[in-house]
Motif scaffolding. Sequence first.
Motif, PDB file in Angstrom:
ATOM      1  N   LEU A 166       0.795  -1.250   0.119  1.00 12.15           N
ATOM      2  CA  LEU A 166      -0.017  -0.032   0.008  1.00 12.15           C
ATOM      3  C   LEU A 166       1.000   1.101  -0.210  1.00 12.15           C
ATOM      4  N   THR A 167       1.990   1.114   0.886  1.00 12.42           N
ATOM      5  CA  THR A 167       2.861   2.469   0.702  1.00 12.42           C
ATOM      6  C   THR A 167       3.617   2.718  -0.639  1.00 12.42           C
ATOM      7  N   ASP A 168       3.547   1.634  -1.474  1.00 13.82           N
ATOM      8  CA  ASP A 168       4.158   2.073  -2.936  1.00 13.82           C
ATOM      9  C   ASP A 168       3.345   2.754  -3.791  1.00 13.82           C
ATOM     10  N   TYR A 169       1.894   2.897  -3.547  1.00 21.27           N
ATOM     11  CA  TYR A 169       1.099   3.717  -4.208  1.00 21.27           C
ATOM     12  C   TYR A 169       1.506   5.060  -4.260  1.00 21.27           C
ATOM     13  N   SER A 170       1.289   5.656  -5.411  1.00 17.70           N
ATOM     14  CA  SER A 170       1.562   7.196  -5.862  1.00 17.70           C
ATOM     15  C   SER A 170       0.611   7.889  -6.531  1.00 17.70           C
ATOM     16  N   THR A 171       0.507   9.080  -5.922  1.00 21.66           N
ATOM     17  CA  THR A 171      -0.638  10.072  -6.524  1.00 21.66           C
ATOM     18  C   THR A 171       0.078  10.888  -7.439  1.00 21.66           C
ATOM     19  N   ALA A 172       1.345  10.912  -7.732  1.00 25.56           N
ATOM     20  CA  ALA A 172       2.031  11.850  -8.432  1.00 25.56           C
ATOM     21  C   ALA A 172       1.508  11.942  -9.989  1.00 25.56           C
ATOM     22  N   PHE A 173       1.372  13.012 -10.528  1.00 27.38           N
ATOM     23  CA  PHE A 173       1.032  13.115 -11.889  1.00 27.38           C
ATOM     24  C   PHE A 173       2.404  12.497 -13.050  1.00 27.38           C
ATOM     25  N   PHE A 174       3.311  13.140 -12.570  1.00 25.28           N
ATOM     26  CA  PHE A 174       4.766  12.861 -13.182  1.00 25.28           C
ATOM     27  C   PHE A 174       5.825  12.635 -12.323  1.00 25.28           C
ATOM     28  N   ALA A 175       6.415  11.716 -12.486  1.00 22.54           N
ATOM     29  CA  ALA A 175       7.767  11.399 -11.651  1.00 22.54           C
ATOM     30  C   ALA A 175       8.714  10.401 -12.600  1.00 22.54           C
ATOM     31  N   THR A 176       9.930  10.730 -12.482  1.00 23.70           N
ATOM     32  CA  THR A 176      10.978  10.309 -13.278  1.00 23.70           C
ATOM     33  C   THR A 176      11.448   8.989 -12.999  1.00 23.70           C
ATOM     34  N   GLY A 177      10.758   8.176 -12.035  1.00 25.09           N
ATOM     35  CA  GLY A 177      11.151   6.825 -11.636  1.00 25.09           C
ATOM     36  C   GLY A 177      10.978   5.888 -12.518  1.00 25.09           C
ATOM     37  N   ASN A 178       9.765   6.203 -13.295  1.00 26.97           N
ATOM     38  CA  ASN A 178       9.266   4.932 -14.244  1.00 26.97           C
ATOM     39  C   ASN A 178       8.155   5.405 -15.202  1.00 26.97           C
ATOM     40  N   ILE A 179       8.794   6.525 -16.558  1.00 29.07           N
ATOM     41  CA  ILE A 179       8.051   7.005 -17.085  1.00 29.07           C
ATOM     42  C   ILE A 179       8.402   6.638 -18.848  1.00 29.07           C
TER      43      ILE A 179
END
Length: 418
Positions: free
Chosen positions: A244-257
């Motif tokens: 659950l802590t891995d869930y992200s609400t970011a619109f854009f993040a450079t970790g995996n795009i």
Amino acid sequence: MGMLLCHFTGEIPSAHATMLQLHPIMDARRFSSFAMHFNSYGKGGGRQSKTKLNSLMGKCCSRRGTVMMSKKDPQLRSYIDEKGEEGLWSVIIPTYNRLPILSKCLKAVEEQSNYRESGIKEYEVIVVDDGSTDGTLHFLLSDDEGHLSCEEFISSSKRFPHVKVLQQNHGGAARARNLGFLHSRGSVIVFIDSDMVVTPDFLKDHARELYQCFLTDGDDATFTYGRVINTHNFENPQSEPFKLTDYSTAFFATGNIAISRKRLAQAAAMLGELSEGPFDTKFSEYGWEDLELGVRLKKGGAKLKHAPAAVGYHWHPAFSYDQLPMQIEQEKQRGRSAAYFYQKHPVYSVRYMIQMTPIHQMLWFLLTLGGTINEKTLEPFIKILVVLGQPQLAKALVSPLLNWYSVQATNEAIKKLK
């Protein structure tokens, strides 16, 4: 020296040499651009042309200035704005002193399978070494017998056939990603971090979702955001389950795009004439440069599509008390970067992202008793949890403290900006 300057030949036409000017910020990324640009005029310029170029190289690598190409140069402008080679994907990975996990990262990216099934013709991997001091460059450019591959400003790795290597003076991830973008050739750009290990079908899963959106929407506005799973299992990071802590609400993040090159070029243009690429390099400290790019992408009409099958396992060493000073400093940097982020985009959505709302301020004040609960008071509890084999609980315990440092740094930086 800022770049890996191993071999360069070529005549510098006087008309173009007059376009060079000194820029107050020393960084090799611009030298790399002009060097590759001049190299396109052909090799074999003779001893005199090499002498001229060596003189320019000296200016580039001094700490008082860097050589900068004029934006009016049509050849460079077309290079920056081009759509890229159709069917070619470029994976851009900045790295700084992460050699052990970087080797795992590159091995996983090198061993991609079935990617042609989803429309990718070929892929390249651009690794930008941000001034590492841990032997990263030697590892990437040497083979098992120690022989170096060092012939151009962008050099091929002997260990990883898809990998090309660039180096810059330590200047942060934003500058490194911009440098990688300028030297990439793909029509689609993939950003991942150098401490991430991806699945064998990572590119295929991104491409399946991305090309389907391109086909359905009739444009390239959509980008795909893969799943990021955090782990401290170095030996087998891909065994970590999604939490659950891995869930992200970011619109854009450079970790995996994965995103269209054209969209990044449009976002770069929004920064104005002094743009060095899609990332704003005024984010010189840790944090927020990717989310700020996301704000510009959204303004330009970009749309997010999640690609949960395209998984990257983000490795972090298990938490220990010794890491705390570095993490506190990192949060202070994040707070200062947040102030610049808000200065650029003074809207409520950004205030919420950087936790500059009354609710956030009150929350972190209460959870730390106004800073009374700090690294010293928490030290015995953290060490006990680590000894008991509960580093994640120890990390959760210090999380409010780290947020408190970030919020305080943001407030102080904003006061200085007023």
